[in-house]
Write an enzyme that holds these catalytic residues in place. Structure first.
Site, PDB file in Angstrom:
ATOM      1  N   ARG A  35       0.824  -1.207   0.000  1.00  0.00           N
ATOM      2  CA  ARG A  35       0.000   0.000   0.000  1.00  0.00           C
ATOM      3  C   ARG A  35       0.862   1.263   0.000  1.00  0.00           C
ATOM      4  NH1 ARG A  35      -5.214  -1.574   3.870  1.00  0.00           N
ATOM      5  NH2 ARG A  35      -6.246  -2.849   2.269  1.00  0.00           N
ATOM      6  N   LYS A 200     -15.460 -16.387   5.523  1.00  0.00           N
ATOM      7  CA  LYS A 200     -16.902 -16.363   5.754  1.00  0.00           C
ATOM      8  C   LYS A 200     -17.712 -16.088   4.491  1.00  0.00           C
ATOM      9  CE  LYS A 200     -16.654 -14.885  10.589  1.00  0.00           C
ATOM     10  NZ  LYS A 200     -17.097 -13.873  11.584  1.00  0.00           N
ATOM     11  N   GLY A 358      -6.695  -6.905   0.241  1.00  0.00           N
ATOM     12  CA  GLY A 358      -6.804  -7.604   1.511  1.00  0.00           C
ATOM     13  C   GLY A 358      -5.909  -8.821   1.594  1.00  0.00           C
ATOM     14  N   GLY A 382     -12.373  -4.079   1.356  1.00  0.00           N
ATOM     15  CA  GLY A 382     -13.809  -3.891   1.536  1.00  0.00           C
ATOM     16  C   GLY A 382     -14.416  -2.914   0.556  1.00  0.00           C
TER      17      GLY A 382
END
Length: 400
Positions: A35, A200, A358, A382
């Protein structure tokens, strides 16, 4: 969106740049500087234009007060190395020290302020509190450049309110991320394959729903695959399972079949005796996890070799591939094969490939793949997923 050109001449003007420098830190050591590297294009351009740069960012999730482990000081040091120029650092976000350091800037100088989230106004749910904090930041600048794509899905002082208080524009990183995401959603070249992993299902429900109208194939791995297997009636033993999502997953499987979209689940998985790097493990059929030698205590921690090969074949046959989420617990070598196989397939294909930020971005770097092997590695996380879900991103809306 407004671009940097809309700000006019920036020579001798103080430009506040919202970066996303939220890098993994352990005992002050940066685990992945991707980043920081991604932020350099805009920073170099603004320096060349003679701007006086004040960089702001968050790191981690401090609770509105200083925490030494979340300090951005190591980031300033690493950025100076990559930039090949000094990067000043001041240990506060607003206040006399920050004001003094900003007043001393010369054309082309770069200053990084301390972690924005050390101030409760940054993430406050009260717009008035956010605006008050943004006002203190804005008072010291002449223009604002939003270049932290990883936070544009958040209504936060340095993302939304600051953009409203100063002449503002999108930085090059934000513009590049948006162009890639539009390429994935507007008219992607087909066949279009999406690879979804991570722990998830609930984190990906919106993406699956939105992409069912747009893609040809969805490959499912990671911890989320066990909820899919359970939705088909298979016993997944002690593997990660979101029982409250079973009906939703069944609905998606039925909708995909109706639309002619292939949802491909692994045919085999790696099952371990425990969640540990040295745990005993074996490969079993995906519909026979409970029949492994570990019985009802077995934990699925990776897709199996046959599945990895199948996923690689389908990626090779695609023209566009978006990947978000590792296929297994890649941090443990014994369970990194599936993630490595997917990364290798993306690196080898001539298709347009996007690694969706991510954990996926961390995985490809940790496994030794150079960024240049992929069409684009997103810094979004996200934010990328919410764009692909069709949600509005407040940090972009304020730049329109």
């Amino acid at each position: 969106m407004r671009t940097i050109e809309s700000l006019g001449s920036l020579r001798s003007r103080t430009v506040i740049v919202r970066c996303d420098l939220n890098v993994p830190l352990s005992d002050g050591a940066i685990g992945d500087d991707g980043r920081i590297r991604a932020s350099l294009t805009t920073i170099r351009e603004l320096r060349a234009a003679g701007a006086r740069l004040v960089l702001v960012s968050h790191l981690g999730r401090p609770k509105g007060a200083p925490e030494a482990r979340f300090s951005l000081r190591p980031v300033a040091e690493r950025m100076a190395e990559l930039l090949g120029a000094p990067v000043g650092f001041v240990g506060e976000t607003v206040g006399p020290k920050a004001e003094s350091a900003m007043a001393a800037l010369a054309d082309g100088d770069v200053l990084l302020l301390e972690n924005l989230r050390f101030n409760p106004g940054e993430t406050s749910a009260d717009p008035a509190e956010r605006r008050a904090f943004a006002g203190r930041l804005a008072a010291l600048g002449d223009a604002f450049v939003s270049d932290g794509f990883g936070v544009v899905h958040r209504s936060q002082a340095s993302v939304t309110e600051l953009a409203q208080l100063l002449p503002s524009a999108a930085g090059r990183l934000v513009a590049a991320e948006l162009a890639v995401l539009r390429r994935l959603t507007d008219e992607p070249e087909r066949p279009y394959t999406v690879v979804l992993g991570g722990s998830k299902v609930s984190d990906k429900l919106g993406v699956i729903s939105h992409l069912l109208e747009r893609v040809d194939t969805i490959l499912v791995g990671g911890g989320m695959l066990f909820t899919f297997l359970a939705a088909q009636g298979h016993d997944v033993a002690a593997s990660l399972l979101e029982e409250d999502q079973l009906d939703t997953v069944r609905g998606y499987l039925a909708e995909a079949e109706r639309r002619g979209v292939r949802i491909v689940l692994p045919s085999d998985v790696v099952v371990a005796a425990a969640f540990a790097p040295d745990a005993a493990h074996e490969v079993v059929a995906a519909d026979a996890i409970a029949s492994s030698s570990f019985g009802s205590t077995g934990i699925g921690l990776d897709i199996g070799p046959d599945s990895a090969a199948e996923f690689a074949r389908r990626i090779a046959d695609s023209a566009t591939v978006f990947w978000n989420g590792p296929m297994g617990v890649f941090e443990m070598e014994a369970f990194a094969h599936g993630t490595r196989a997917v990364a290798q397939a993306l690196a080898d294909t001539s298709a347009f490939t996007v690694v969706g930020g991510g954990d996926s971005a961390a995985a490809v770097r940790a496994l030794g793949f150079a960024d240049e092997r992929f069409g684009h590695i997103s810094t979004g996380g996200g934010a990328s997923l919410e764009f692909l879900e069709g949600k509005p991103l407040p940090g972009l809306e304020v730049l329109a």
